[in-house]
Design a protein around this motif. Structure first.
Motif, PDB file in Angstrom:
ATOM      1  N   CYS A 717     -20.085   3.054  28.262  1.00 27.28           N
ATOM      2  CA  CYS A 717     -21.579   3.622  28.513  1.00 27.28           C
ATOM      3  C   CYS A 717     -22.363   2.669  29.008  1.00 27.28           C
ATOM      4  O   CYS A 717     -22.394   1.412  28.244  1.00 27.28           O
ATOM      5  CB  CYS A 717     -22.307   4.203  27.240  1.00 27.28           C
ATOM      6  SG  CYS A 717     -23.657   5.221  27.916  1.00 27.28           S
ATOM      7  N   CYS A 719     -25.296   2.245  29.454  1.00 27.07           N
ATOM      8  CA  CYS A 719     -26.739   2.074  28.890  1.00 27.07           C
ATOM      9  C   CYS A 719     -26.973   0.795  28.263  1.00 27.07           C
ATOM     10  O   CYS A 719     -25.813   0.247  27.482  1.00 27.07           O
ATOM     11  CB  CYS A 719     -26.997   3.232  27.875  1.00 27.07           C
ATOM     12  SG  CYS A 719     -26.497   3.292  26.294  1.00 27.07           S
ATOM     13  N   GLY A 722     -27.625   2.077  23.673  1.00 27.69           N
ATOM     14  CA  GLY A 722     -27.418   3.326  23.034  1.00 27.69           C
ATOM     15  C   GLY A 722     -28.139   4.585  23.497  1.00 27.69           C
ATOM     16  O   GLY A 722     -29.412   4.349  23.793  1.00 27.69           O
ATOM     17  N   CYS A 723     -27.391   5.500  24.034  1.00 29.95           N
ATOM     18  CA  CYS A 723     -28.008   6.579  24.302  1.00 29.95           C
ATOM     19  C   CYS A 723     -27.137   7.881  23.778  1.00 29.95           C
ATOM     20  O   CYS A 723     -26.177   7.799  23.219  1.00 29.95           O
ATOM     21  CB  CYS A 723     -28.062   6.668  25.893  1.00 29.95           C
ATOM     22  SG  CYS A 723     -26.509   6.724  26.573  1.00 29.95           S
ATOM     23  N   SER A 725     -25.101   9.588  25.507  1.00 30.62           N
ATOM     24  CA  SER A 725     -23.663   9.543  26.058  1.00 30.62           C
ATOM     25  C   SER A 725     -22.655   8.588  25.262  1.00 30.62           C
ATOM     26  O   SER A 725     -21.621   8.550  25.293  1.00 30.62           O
ATOM     27  CB  SER A 725     -23.709   9.110  27.348  1.00 30.62           C
ATOM     28  OG  SER A 725     -24.458   9.852  28.226  1.00 30.62           O
ATOM     29  N   CYS A 726     -23.425   7.810  24.079  1.00 30.53           N
ATOM     30  CA  CYS A 726     -22.486   6.804  23.576  1.00 30.53           C
ATOM     31  C   CYS A 726     -22.661   7.051  22.025  1.00 30.53           C
ATOM     32  O   CYS A 726     -22.097   7.800  21.181  1.00 30.53           O
ATOM     33  CB  CYS A 726     -22.592   5.449  23.930  1.00 30.53           C
ATOM     34  SG  CYS A 726     -24.361   4.734  23.805  1.00 30.53           S
ATOM     35  N   LYS A 741     -25.954  -0.232  18.990  1.00 25.47           N
ATOM     36  CA  LYS A 741     -24.710  -0.130  19.884  1.00 25.47           C
ATOM     37  C   LYS A 741     -23.843  -1.404  19.808  1.00 25.47           C
ATOM     38  O   LYS A 741     -22.670  -1.324  19.563  1.00 25.47           O
ATOM     39  CB  LYS A 741     -25.248   0.088  21.181  1.00 25.47           C
ATOM     40  CG  LYS A 741     -24.109   0.292  22.206  1.00 25.47           C
ATOM     41  CD  LYS A 741     -24.627   0.821  23.803  1.00 25.47           C
ATOM     42  CE  LYS A 741     -23.139   0.758  24.638  1.00 25.47           C
ATOM     43  NZ  LYS A 741     -23.752   1.060  25.865  1.00 25.47           N
TER      44      LYS A 741
HETATM   45 ZN   LIG Z   1     -25.010   4.870  26.112  1.00 30.67          ZN
END
Ligand SMILES: [Zn+2]
Ligand SMILES: [Zn+2]
Length: 761
Positions: A717, A719, A722-723, A725-726, A741
């Motif tokens: 991912c 980003c 951290g977002c 999607s992860c 993350k």
């Molecule tokens: Zn992410």
């Protein structure tokens, strides 16, 4: 690249051609008489495909068989041939057909009726069958179409009325058997054992014929489901056109930020609407699969808006389709799509079962549907023999979606998931043993056959509770006038369900699992029920009632919870240096303390406190611990441990569906920098239902594959920190805080490094 995509972005992460396959027809089995063959010939079925004939041969020979091939490969013929031939040639024989949904059963029944084969009297027997008709069905039908719910509540408790039918039962057909997984699957597995026991009582030992979507090891799952040795037929002999499969990841938006400042991607739904519009412009007949009914309506609306700017007539060729349509309405829509009167349809998964649509030009799947098996089932609606077709998977904000669009091999090349179920779960066993005892008193052999070694202890508990009584002839149900069946919800996790009632009309909408009710139907919660949106007014857990009103606000809600986990029993524990991996039973205590209101962009509107009772859940979990020294050696200062472990836990929950047929809502997790029972930093992933449904066990079994994919999903991912999607989770009870993350990658590297050092583990 599709038109309408702004240049400079490359959301297409992968594209490949799945080549066309020639059909392999074979001869009709020689036992199929002319009269059974004729109606198929009249419909253009000149010869069966290889898999159809192979499965039919097994079934005719009395071998239990599962046929597991693609959508529209004609699995029905595999069971129709032996069943119709038997019913046609033996006036005394009977057969039972089970499907997970009424719509599918109704379609299959219609097909059989239309064949008009002499001596075949097929009829449905479900909740909608009028009472007077039920008598006729019991006495005269020789092929009964029903579902597990009706078998459980309507047939087995009153098997005395079905004596003639059951005594003559030759075949049991289980359609779409991959639907029976997790907790529901565990219930159905016990239900089928009960059915076999009652049949045996009348001297019948029917042959089971199962049809499944393509899954991994179908015979193994079918054997767990039926408790019988089952052979598999997986070599798909039907023809298929070439399909281009594209994986698509919507780009990150520049302006919008979500929870804790995380970046947000353009929504899968909006992206899908654009694609649908493009496809209609190209003249392609297309189907888009969207998660919720509202999503389907928004997608259709979005596509129409784009098209109306080009040509209002084109906009009229796009529609939304949802569950709850009458059969005639469905048929009309299918026809419109087949003839091209409609070109674009956005739908929920409601269309997945029991709908006769195949041979479309394109299928767009908005968000990974949970399993590769169901992805391929949806994808299978596209492509005719001789024509090329397009299939697009649009990733949602979710770690599993992220992983899959970046690892096309895992999506397109890997073996499919295994259907996971666990009929030895004592929480599932107990009610079925009670039902079985009330059907026919249980002998010791029955107890073994129903639940294996685990069952005897469960029977003892039932005796201690006064539900069963031990006599010389076995175990008897203690309340002859009051049967246990109605209290057993085979689609739920046991316990009194919470009933959803519409405040204004008093209409009962459905039920919610008591375990999840505090988190999903607390006051103020926005609750999706069968694709419809409601807001909860009140929740009374003592009476099991939630009052709601129809409302579709622009925000969603997310419960905030305090969770505690304690280890009850460690069953397996392996050490890999300073890493330990364990499997066992745990008690999870969860208290909902408030909720957040969030906009679709991910922005949090506000947080509201709630005072809810704590609930505890005994279930199964897999967990790993790393020593403090190991974390320090991995480059993690103690202040980062909570965020790193928490992020690793979230992503692992998101990726578990890669190896087990669950979705992330079936499982939960807890992570802590110091757990009192393990004495170390620990990450737990646990089954979400009492007693478990096999998911933690499967996670333990596939640990390396699972955590390797988890690590990759996080690092893939783009980003920064951290977002969704992860490492962010839509069901986090802590508002996704803290999350680290980069730290999660270090934790997982430490775990995977130690697992790799041990060649045996
Ligand atoms: Zn992410
Ligand atoms: Zn969390």
């Amino acid at each position: 690249m599709l038109a309408g995509t702004p240049s400079g972005e490359s959301p297409l992460t992968h594209a490949e051609i799945v080549p066309a396959r020639d059909g392999r027809p074979t001869g009709w089995p020689d036992w199929v008489p002319e009269t059974v063959r004729a109606p198929f010939l009249a419909r253009g079925v000149t010869r069966p495909w290889g898999h159809q004939a192979a499965a039919a041969e097994h079934a005719w020979a009395g071998e239990h068989v599962v046929v597991s091939t693609g959508t529209a490969s004609g699995k029905s013929l595999a069971y129709q041939l032996p069943v119709l031939t038997r019913l046609h040639t033996d006036p005394r024989a009977t057969a039972l057909y089970l499907s997970p949904t009424k719509a599918l059963g109704a379609d299959q029944l219609r097909t059989v009726h239309d064949l008009r084969i002499d001596g075949v009297r097929a009829a449905s027997y479900d909740g909608d069958t009028p009472i007077p008709e039920r008598d006729w069905v019991r006495q005269h039908a020789n092929w009964v179409f029903t579902n597990p719910d009706m078998l459980h509540r309507g047939v087995l408790p009153r098997h005395g009325r079905w004596t003639t039918f059951l005594r003559r039962l030759r075949y049991v057909v289980i359609d779409e058997c991959h639907s029976y997984r997790g907790l529901f699957g565990s219930h159905v597995a016990l239900l089928l054992r009960r059915l076999r026991r009652v049949c045996a009582r009348y001297g019948a030992h029917p042959t089971f014929v199962l049809a499944s979507a393509t899954v991994s090891e179908p015979a193994a799952s079918a054997s767990v489901l039926t408790g019988l040795d089952v052979v598999e037929v997986t070599d798909d002999g039907s023809p298929r056109g070439a399909r281009a499969v594209a994986l698509w990841e919507p780009p990150l938006l520049e302006e919008v930020t979500g929870e804790n400042g995380a970046p947000v991607r353009r929504s899968a739904g909006a992206e899908t609407a654009r694609m649908l519009a493009d496809l209609v412009l190209e003249g392609a007949r297309s189907l888009a699969f969207v998660r919720s009914r509202r999503g389907a309506e928004l997608t259709a609306l979005g596509a129409r808006r784009v098209l109306s700017e080009v040509d209002p007539e084109l906009a009229a060729q796009v529609a939304a389709y949802r569950a709850g349509y009458l059969p005639e309405e469905r048929r009309e829509l299918e026809q419109a799509l087949l003839t091209g009167a409609l070109r674009g349809v956005a739908t929920t998964n409601a269309l997945e079962l029991g709908v006769d649509i195949a041979g479309l030009d394109a299928v767009v799947v908005a968000g990974f549907p949970g399993t590769r098996a169901s992805f391929w089932q949806q994808a299978g609606r596209a492509g005719r023999s001789g024509d090329d077709a397009l299939v697009v998977l649009v990733a949602r904000d979710d770690p599993l979606d992220t992983y899959l669009v970046h690892h096309p091999q895992a999506m397109l090349g890997a073996p499919l998931e295994r259907c996971v179920l666990d009929p030895t779960n004592p929480y599932v066993l107990a009610p079925h043993l009670a039902c079985a005892a009330s059907e026919i008193p249980l002998t010791r052999d029955d107890v073994d056959a129903l639940g294996g070694p685990a069952a005897l202890a469960v029977v003892d508990d039932l005796v201690a509770e006064g539900l069963l009584r031990r006599r010389r002839g076995g175990w008897f149900w203690s309340h002859p006038t009051d049967r246990p069946h109605a209290g057993v919800d085979i689609r739920g996790s046991g316990g009194e369900q919470v009933v959803l009632v519409e405040t204004e009309t008093g209409r009962m909408l459905g039920t919610v699992d008591p375990g999840t009710a505090p988190a999903t139907v607390h006051p103020g919660a926005v609750h999706l029920h069968q694709g419809e949106s409601y807001v909860v007014d009140t929740l009374d857990l003592d009476d099991g009632l939630a009052h709601v009103h129809a409302e579709d606000p622009e925000w969603t809600t997310q419960a905030r919870t305090v969770i505690d986990i304690s280890v009850e029993e460690t069953e397996e524990c392996s050490a890999f240096g300073d890493l330990q991996v364990c499997l066992g039973s745990v008690e999870v205590t969860e208290q909902v303390v408030g909720y957040l209101r969030k906009l679709p962009s991910g922005r949090v509107l506000d947080s509201t406190p709630l005072d809810m009772p704590a609930r505890s859940l005994r279930t199964r979990a897999v967990w790993y611990t790393l020593t403090e020294t190991a974390l320090l050696a991995a480059g993690l200062a103690p202040a980062r441990w909570p965020g790193a472990l928490h992020a690793a836990e979230h992503a692992a929950i998101g990726l578990l569906p890669l190896v087990a047929t669950c979705d992330r809502w079936d499982i939960g997790g807890v992570s802590t920098a110091l757990h009192p029972d393990t004495g170390h930093p620990t990450v737990f992933v646990h089954d979400g239902h009492p007693g478990g449904a096999g998911f933690a066990d499967r996670a333990h079994e596939a640990l390396r594959e699972w955590l390797t994919a988890t690590r990759a999903a996080i690092s893939d991912c783009e980003c920064p920190s951290g977002c969704p999607s992860c490492v962010q989770s839509p069901k986090c009870g802590n508002g996704n805080d803290p999350l680290d993350k980069a730290g999660a990658i270090l934790v997982l590297d430490a775990v995977l490094g130690r697992l790799a050092e041990d060649p045996a583990g």
